[in-house]
Design a protein around this motif. Structure first.
Motif, PDB file in Angstrom:
ATOM      1  N   CYS A 136       0.835  -1.205   0.000  1.00  0.00           N
ATOM      2  CA  CYS A 136       0.000   0.000   0.000  1.00  0.00           C
ATOM      3  C   CYS A 136       0.872   1.259   0.000  1.00  0.00           C
ATOM      4  CB  CYS A 136      -0.912   0.039   1.235  1.00  0.00           C
ATOM      5  SG  CYS A 136      -2.174  -1.249   1.297  1.00  0.00           S
ATOM      6  N   TYR A 137       0.301   2.342  -0.482  1.00  0.00           N
ATOM      7  CA  TYR A 137       0.972   3.643  -0.503  1.00  0.00           C
ATOM      8  C   TYR A 137       0.114   4.634   0.262  1.00  0.00           C
ATOM      9  CZ  TYR A 137       2.377   8.183  -2.470  1.00  0.00           C
ATOM     10  OH  TYR A 137       2.776   9.482  -2.619  1.00  0.00           O
ATOM     11  N   ASP A 138       0.767   5.550   1.014  1.00  0.00           N
ATOM     12  CA  ASP A 138      -0.015   6.564   1.720  1.00  0.00           C
ATOM     13  C   ASP A 138       0.412   7.967   1.299  1.00  0.00           C
ATOM     14  OD1 ASP A 138       2.227   7.448   3.182  1.00  0.00           O
ATOM     15  OD2 ASP A 138       1.816   6.085   4.834  1.00  0.00           O
ATOM     16  N   ASP A 139      -0.376   8.952   1.690  1.00  0.00           N
ATOM     17  CA  ASP A 139      -0.109  10.344   1.298  1.00  0.00           C
ATOM     18  C   ASP A 139       1.170  10.888   1.911  1.00  0.00           C
ATOM     19  OD1 ASP A 139      -2.201  10.673  -0.434  1.00  0.00           O
ATOM     20  OD2 ASP A 139      -3.609  11.231   1.138  1.00  0.00           O
ATOM     21  N   GLY A 140       1.691  10.183   2.905  1.00  0.00           N
ATOM     22  CA  GLY A 140       2.963  10.598   3.495  1.00  0.00           C
ATOM     23  C   GLY A 140       4.152  10.158   2.674  1.00  0.00           C
ATOM     24  N   LYS A 141       3.869   9.666   1.463  1.00  0.00           N
ATOM     25  CA  LYS A 141       4.902   9.235   0.521  1.00  0.00           C
ATOM     26  C   LYS A 141       5.641   7.982   0.991  1.00  0.00           C
ATOM     27  CE  LYS A 141       3.919  13.057  -1.639  1.00  0.00           C
ATOM     28  NZ  LYS A 141       2.986  13.040  -2.767  1.00  0.00           N
ATOM     29  N   SER A 142       4.967   7.148   1.780  1.00  0.00           N
ATOM     30  CA  SER A 142       5.573   5.912   2.265  1.00  0.00           C
ATOM     31  C   SER A 142       4.795   4.706   1.744  1.00  0.00           C
ATOM     32  CB  SER A 142       5.585   5.887   3.798  1.00  0.00           C
ATOM     33  OG  SER A 142       6.384   6.923   4.315  1.00  0.00           O
ATOM     34  N   ILE A 143       5.464   3.569   1.671  1.00  0.00           N
ATOM     35  CA  ILE A 143       4.789   2.337   1.281  1.00  0.00           C
ATOM     36  C   ILE A 143       4.765   1.380   2.469  1.00  0.00           C
ATOM     37  CG2 ILE A 143       5.373   2.552  -1.159  1.00  0.00           C
ATOM     38  CD1 ILE A 143       7.592   0.510  -0.710  1.00  0.00           C
ATOM     39  N   HIS A 144       3.802   0.476   2.451  1.00  0.00           N
ATOM     40  CA  HIS A 144       3.584  -0.419   3.586  1.00  0.00           C
ATOM     41  C   HIS A 144       3.320  -1.826   3.070  1.00  0.00           C
ATOM     42  CE1 HIS A 144       3.007   3.150   6.203  1.00  0.00           C
ATOM     43  NE2 HIS A 144       2.474   3.659   5.105  1.00  0.00           N
ATOM     44  N   LEU A 145       4.071  -2.798   3.561  1.00  0.00           N
ATOM     45  CA  LEU A 145       3.839  -4.193   3.217  1.00  0.00           C
ATOM     46  C   LEU A 145       2.724  -4.731   4.097  1.00  0.00           C
ATOM     47  CD1 LEU A 145       4.575  -6.881   1.829  1.00  0.00           C
ATOM     48  CD2 LEU A 145       6.255  -7.237   3.657  1.00  0.00           C
ATOM     49  N   ILE A 146       1.662  -5.216   3.485  1.00  0.00           N
ATOM     50  CA  ILE A 146       0.526  -5.776   4.216  1.00  0.00           C
ATOM     51  C   ILE A 146       0.613  -7.292   4.140  1.00  0.00           C
ATOM     52  CG2 ILE A 146      -1.968  -5.766   4.506  1.00  0.00           C
ATOM     53  CD1 ILE A 146      -0.571  -3.015   4.803  1.00  0.00           C
ATOM     54  N   LYS A 147       0.847  -7.905   5.281  1.00  0.00           N
ATOM     55  CA  LYS A 147       1.048  -9.344   5.332  1.00  0.00           C
ATOM     56  C   LYS A 147      -0.277 -10.074   5.518  1.00  0.00           C
ATOM     57  CE  LYS A 147       5.725  -8.861   7.201  1.00  0.00           C
ATOM     58  NZ  LYS A 147       6.652  -9.215   8.299  1.00  0.00           N
ATOM     59  N   LYS A 148      -1.192  -9.786   4.629  1.00  0.00           N
ATOM     60  CA  LYS A 148      -2.480 -10.472   4.583  1.00  0.00           C
ATOM     61  C   LYS A 148      -2.705 -10.911   3.149  1.00  0.00           C
ATOM     62  CE  LYS A 148      -4.645  -7.644   8.221  1.00  0.00           C
ATOM     63  NZ  LYS A 148      -5.774  -6.748   8.553  1.00  0.00           N
ATOM     64  N   LYS A 149      -3.039 -12.145   2.946  1.00  0.00           N
ATOM     65  CA  LYS A 149      -3.244 -12.628   1.586  1.00  0.00           C
ATOM     66  C   LYS A 149      -4.647 -12.264   1.095  1.00  0.00           C
ATOM     67  CE  LYS A 149       0.143 -16.316   1.186  1.00  0.00           C
ATOM     68  NZ  LYS A 149       0.377 -17.697   0.722  1.00  0.00           N
ATOM     69  N   MET A 150      -4.697 -11.525   0.014  1.00  0.00           N
ATOM     70  CA  MET A 150      -5.974 -11.092  -0.556  1.00  0.00           C
ATOM     71  C   MET A 150      -5.903 -11.157  -2.073  1.00  0.00           C
ATOM     72  SD  MET A 150      -7.066  -7.737   1.673  1.00  0.00           S
ATOM     73  CE  MET A 150      -7.152  -7.790   3.468  1.00  0.00           C
ATOM     74  N   THR A 151      -7.083 -11.187  -2.720  1.00  0.00           N
ATOM     75  CA  THR A 151      -7.130 -11.022  -4.164  1.00  0.00           C
ATOM     76  C   THR A 151      -6.709  -9.588  -4.493  1.00  0.00           C
ATOM     77  OG1 THR A 151      -9.427 -10.243  -4.186  1.00  0.00           O
ATOM     78  CG2 THR A 151      -9.069 -12.627  -4.310  1.00  0.00           C
ATOM     79  N   TRP A 152      -6.420  -9.342  -5.757  1.00  0.00           N
ATOM     80  CA  TRP A 152      -5.955  -8.006  -6.144  1.00  0.00           C
ATOM     81  C   TRP A 152      -6.995  -6.937  -5.821  1.00  0.00           C
ATOM     82  CZ3 TRP A 152      -7.186  -3.794  -9.044  1.00  0.00           C
ATOM     83  CH2 TRP A 152      -6.155  -2.894  -9.350  1.00  0.00           C
ATOM     84  N   THR A 153      -8.253  -7.195  -6.145  1.00  0.00           N
ATOM     85  CA  THR A 153      -9.294  -6.194  -5.928  1.00  0.00           C
ATOM     86  C   THR A 153      -9.530  -5.947  -4.442  1.00  0.00           C
ATOM     87  OG1 THR A 153     -10.361  -6.863  -7.986  1.00  0.00           O
ATOM     88  CG2 THR A 153     -11.660  -5.534  -6.478  1.00  0.00           C
ATOM     89  N   LYS A 154      -9.508  -6.999  -3.632  1.00  0.00           N
ATOM     90  CA  LYS A 154      -9.674  -6.806  -2.196  1.00  0.00           C
ATOM     91  C   LYS A 154      -8.472  -6.071  -1.605  1.00  0.00           C
ATOM     92  CE  LYS A 154     -12.847 -10.643  -1.339  1.00  0.00           C
ATOM     93  NZ  LYS A 154     -13.074 -11.941  -0.663  1.00  0.00           N
ATOM     94  N   ALA A 155      -7.282  -6.344  -2.138  1.00  0.00           N
ATOM     95  CA  ALA A 155      -6.097  -5.611  -1.699  1.00  0.00           C
ATOM     96  C   ALA A 155      -6.227  -4.131  -2.040  1.00  0.00           C
ATOM     97  CB  ALA A 155      -4.850  -6.200  -2.352  1.00  0.00           C
ATOM     98  N   GLN A 156      -6.736  -3.840  -3.218  1.00  0.00           N
ATOM     99  CA  GLN A 156      -6.949  -2.443  -3.614  1.00  0.00           C
ATOM    100  C   GLN A 156      -7.927  -1.748  -2.668  1.00  0.00           C
ATOM    101  OE1 GLN A 156      -9.606  -1.541  -6.923  1.00  0.00           O
ATOM    102  NE2 GLN A 156      -7.962  -0.351  -7.878  1.00  0.00           N
ATOM    103  N   ASN A 157      -9.028  -2.406  -2.363  1.00  0.00           N
ATOM    104  CA  ASN A 157     -10.013  -1.821  -1.440  1.00  0.00           C
ATOM    105  C   ASN A 157      -9.414  -1.623  -0.051  1.00  0.00           C
ATOM    106  OD1 ASN A 157     -11.988  -1.721  -3.402  1.00  0.00           O
ATOM    107  ND2 ASN A 157     -12.915  -3.666  -2.827  1.00  0.00           N
ATOM    108  N   TYR A 158      -8.600  -2.584   0.401  1.00  0.00           N
ATOM    109  CA  TYR A 158      -7.970  -2.467   1.712  1.00  0.00           C
ATOM    110  C   TYR A 158      -7.057  -1.241   1.743  1.00  0.00           C
ATOM    111  CZ  TYR A 158      -5.228  -3.655   5.862  1.00  0.00           C
ATOM    112  OH  TYR A 158      -4.617  -3.613   7.093  1.00  0.00           O
TER     113      TYR A 158
END
Length: 332
Positions: A136-158
């Motif tokens: 994931c990317y946030d407005d603070g210009k940082s990225i975050h690894l999310i260690k939850k397995k999801m489909t692409w669309t559910k990952a996008q919504n998350y």
């Protein structure tokens, strides 16, 4: 031009959203009239600018605020079916995909059914219904690894619910922070990034990549949505795995159970007649061994595809690919 959606695709007649634009400042107008999508597009173009386009989640909020009831309304998003019309987009609004700035692996991207992208350094296209960790990317210009397995669309919504969006563009999906984050896991791993392709376009010609599907309303083989064979194929490849193949009696019985509740007399399956080779092939490229054709139901002609009867003996019949029926998607 059917299978043209607002957030869901179940009604043929719906209310509509128009918008009026001046120097990039625009407002939405809710039109309380029932029209088909084509009629709605013509009305908006004659009286405003066009059917509503949506750039980001802020626009989504404004669109909801403009709505005067809780039902469905057309917007300007429509599908231009056919694999040759698929285009790559970044999920984050405002980030444009260019062929010059990519990290595709060898022989990628292929021209297969995979429409989402995973990476472990080099990009690989993958089936969107696979489940992976994601960035994931946030407005603070940082990225975050999310260690939850999801489909692409559910990952996008998350990512949109908790941060800003899936990591998009080389700065986010291939920058130094991504490399450090990936190395911190001990060894490179496959994760979703915000790159996808589809056949959807905006009525006013905008190149907005923003999509915000209501996944709970998507077709599962048993609702009232009807599509041509190509539209059904595109949908299944983007959101599931493929149009279903039936290669043995067991698979036939499974599809029969799903077909019982269809609203159309036939249901598309993934079988098509190929004029070049003069034979029927499953879209998985399997030759037809198991068959369940109705009497005189098999017509060997170009632009013919197979559909299953909704009832009776659930046999197959060849239909023009331009007919509109329910369809069955397969999952991995």
């Amino acid at each position: 031009m059917s299978c043209l959606l607002a957030s869901v695709l179940s009604l043929f007649f719906q209310l509509i959203f128009c918008f009026f634009s001046t120097c990039y400042l625009y407002e939405y107008h809710f039109i309380r009239e029932n029209k088909t999508w084509e009629e709605a597009q013509k009305y908006c173009r004659e009286n405003y600018a066009d059917l509503a386009s949506v750039f980001d989640m802020t626009d989504m909020a404004r669109l909801h605020e403009s709505r005067e009831y809780e039902g469905k309304a057309w917007i300007g998003l429509f599908s231009n079916p056919g694999k040759e019309n698929r285009m790559w987009h970044w999920s984050l609004p405002g980030v444009e995909y260019t062929e010059r700035e990519t990290r595709w692996g060898r022989s990628e991207p292929g021209d297969l059914k995979e429409n989402c992208v995973k990476t472990r350094g080099n990009w690989t296209h993958a089936i969107c219904e696979n489940t992976l960790w994601f960035i994931c990317y946030d407005d603070g210009k940082s990225i975050h690894l999310i260690k939850k397995k999801m489909t692409w669309t559910k990952a996008q919504n998350y990512c949109r619910d908790h941060y800003t969006d899936l990591a998009s563009g080389l700065d986010q999906a291939d920058g130094e922070e991504f490399k450090i984050l990936n190395k911190s896991q001990g060894s490179p791993m496959n994760v979703w990034i915000g790159l996808f392709r589809d056949t959807w376009r905006w009525s006013d010609g905008s190149n907005f990549s923003f999509r915000h599907w209501n996944m709970e309303s998507f077709y599962d083989g048993q609702n009232n949505r009807k599509c041509t064979w190509e539209e059904a194929l595109d949908y299944c490849r983007l959101h599931h795995t493929d149009l279903v193949s039936i290669t043995n009696p067991h698979q036939q019985r499974v599809v029969e159970r799903r077909t019982k509740n269809a609203s159309s007399p036939y249901v598309w399956v993934g079988l098509r007649y190929t004029c070049v080779m003069n034979l029927w092939l499953w879209i998985s490229d399997r030759v037809v061994c198991y068959e369940n054709w109705a009497d005189k139901g098999k017509i060997d002609e170009c632009h013919r595809c197979a559909a299953m009867e909704r009832g009776g003996r659930y046999q197959w019949v060849s239909k023009s690919e331009y007919e509109k029926y329910n369809f069955i998607c397969s999952k991995q």
